[in-house]
Design a protein around this motif. Structure first.
Motif, short mmCIF file in Angstrom:
data_model
loop_
_atom_site.label_atom_id
_atom_site.label_comp_id
_atom_site.label_asym_id
_atom_site.label_seq_id
_atom_site.Cartn_x
_atom_site.Cartn_y
_atom_site.Cartn_z
N PHE A 111 0.76 -1.28 -0.08
CA PHE A 111 0.00 -0.06 0.17
C PHE A 111 0.84 1.31 0.04
CE2 PHE A 111 -2.18 -3.43 2.48
CZ PHE A 111 -3.47 -3.21 1.80
N PRO A 112 1.07 1.95 -0.99
CA PRO A 112 0.82 1.78 -2.46
C PRO A 112 2.25 0.79 -2.74
CG PRO A 112 1.70 3.81 -2.23
CD PRO A 112 1.49 3.07 -0.95
N PRO A 113 2.16 0.26 -3.93
CA PRO A 113 3.52 -0.57 -4.31
C PRO A 113 4.97 0.28 -4.13
CG PRO A 113 1.92 -0.42 -6.38
CD PRO A 113 1.30 0.28 -5.31
N ARG A 114 5.61 -0.63 -3.64
CA ARG A 114 7.09 0.05 -3.36
C ARG A 114 7.95 0.32 -4.52
NH1 ARG A 114 8.64 -3.71 1.60
NH2 ARG A 114 6.65 -3.60 2.53
N ILE A 115 8.64 1.31 -4.52
CA ILE A 115 9.42 1.86 -5.74
C ILE A 115 10.77 1.87 -5.21
CG2 ILE A 115 9.86 3.76 -7.50
CD1 ILE A 115 6.87 4.25 -7.15
N THR A 116 11.12 2.62 -4.37
CA THR A 116 12.59 2.78 -3.96
C THR A 116 12.93 2.30 -2.59
OG1 THR A 116 12.47 5.17 -3.53
CG2 THR A 116 13.10 4.40 -5.82
N GLY A 133 -2.43 -5.75 7.85
CA GLY A 133 -2.76 -4.94 6.55
C GLY A 133 -2.98 -3.65 6.99
N SER A 134 -3.34 -3.46 8.54
CA SER A 134 -3.83 -2.15 8.91
C SER A 134 -2.89 -1.01 8.87
CB SER A 134 -4.41 -2.37 10.35
OG SER A 134 -3.88 -2.77 11.29
N VAL A 135 -3.08 0.13 9.03
CA VAL A 135 -2.23 1.14 9.35
C VAL A 135 -1.54 1.15 10.57
CG1 VAL A 135 -1.70 3.69 9.13
CG2 VAL A 135 -3.18 2.64 7.30
N GLN A 137 7.01 9.35 9.24
CA GLN A 137 6.37 9.28 7.95
C GLN A 137 4.87 9.84 7.97
OE1 GLN A 137 7.84 9.00 5.08
NE2 GLN A 137 9.92 8.06 5.69
N SER A 138 4.36 10.04 6.92
CA SER A 138 2.84 10.59 6.92
C SER A 138 2.00 9.28 7.28
CB SER A 138 2.35 11.16 5.80
OG SER A 138 2.57 9.99 4.68
N THR A 139 0.73 9.58 7.83
CA THR A 139 -0.12 8.65 8.19
C THR A 139 -0.45 7.69 6.95
OG1 THR A 139 -1.19 10.06 9.79
CG2 THR A 139 -2.65 7.81 9.09
N GLY A 140 -0.36 6.29 7.18
CA GLY A 140 -0.85 5.35 6.26
C GLY A 140 0.68 5.06 5.46
#
Length: 128
Positions: A3-8, A66-68, A79-82
């Motif tokens: 959540f969302p797909p990881r990139i870097t 899977g919860s935040v 980091q930001s929430t989520g």
């Protein structure tokens, strides 16, 4: 599903390198000092099962998986929430979820393991 797909992969080391390259300073924070590392090969076998379920997008053994993850303890980098999500690592013999978790960040392979219900975290090193 991530959540969302990881990139870097970006972590405390990237922040230090960035600050050094632009001539800034980096203040030591309790969060960055409290996160250790653990080799993937040193994880308990149940953590491998959890990581495989995360990659497959479930199904998960507990509805909370899977919860935040709120990072209320402030140990992980802010980091930001989520940004973070938590997943249960089954503890053999426990009638509850137990204390073991994998917490994922949005960055690629930013997976943390805790065996003590968020009192400490280790970044999983997939290269050892």
């Amino acid at each position: 599903m991530r959540f969302p797909p990881r990139i870097t992969r970006i972590g405390a080391a990237a922040a230090v390198l960035s600050a050094l390259l632009v001539g800034g300073t980096v203040a030591a924070t309790p969060a960055s000092a409290a996160v250790g590392s653990i080799c993937y090969s040193d994880l308990p076998s149940q953590a491998y099962d959890t990581l495989e379920l995360i990659e497959a997008g479930g199904p998960y053994p507990y509805s909370q998986d899977g919860s935040v993850f709120q990072n209320r303890e402030g140990i992980l980098p802010s980091q930001s929430t989520g940004y973070y999500h938590e997943y249960t690592v089954i503890t053999p013999g426990s009638s509850t979820r137990g204390a073991r978790r994998v917490v994922t960040g949005q960055d690629y392979e930013e997976d943390y393991y805790t065996s003590d219900h968020y009192a400490s975290f280790d970044l999983i090193d997939y290269d050892c």
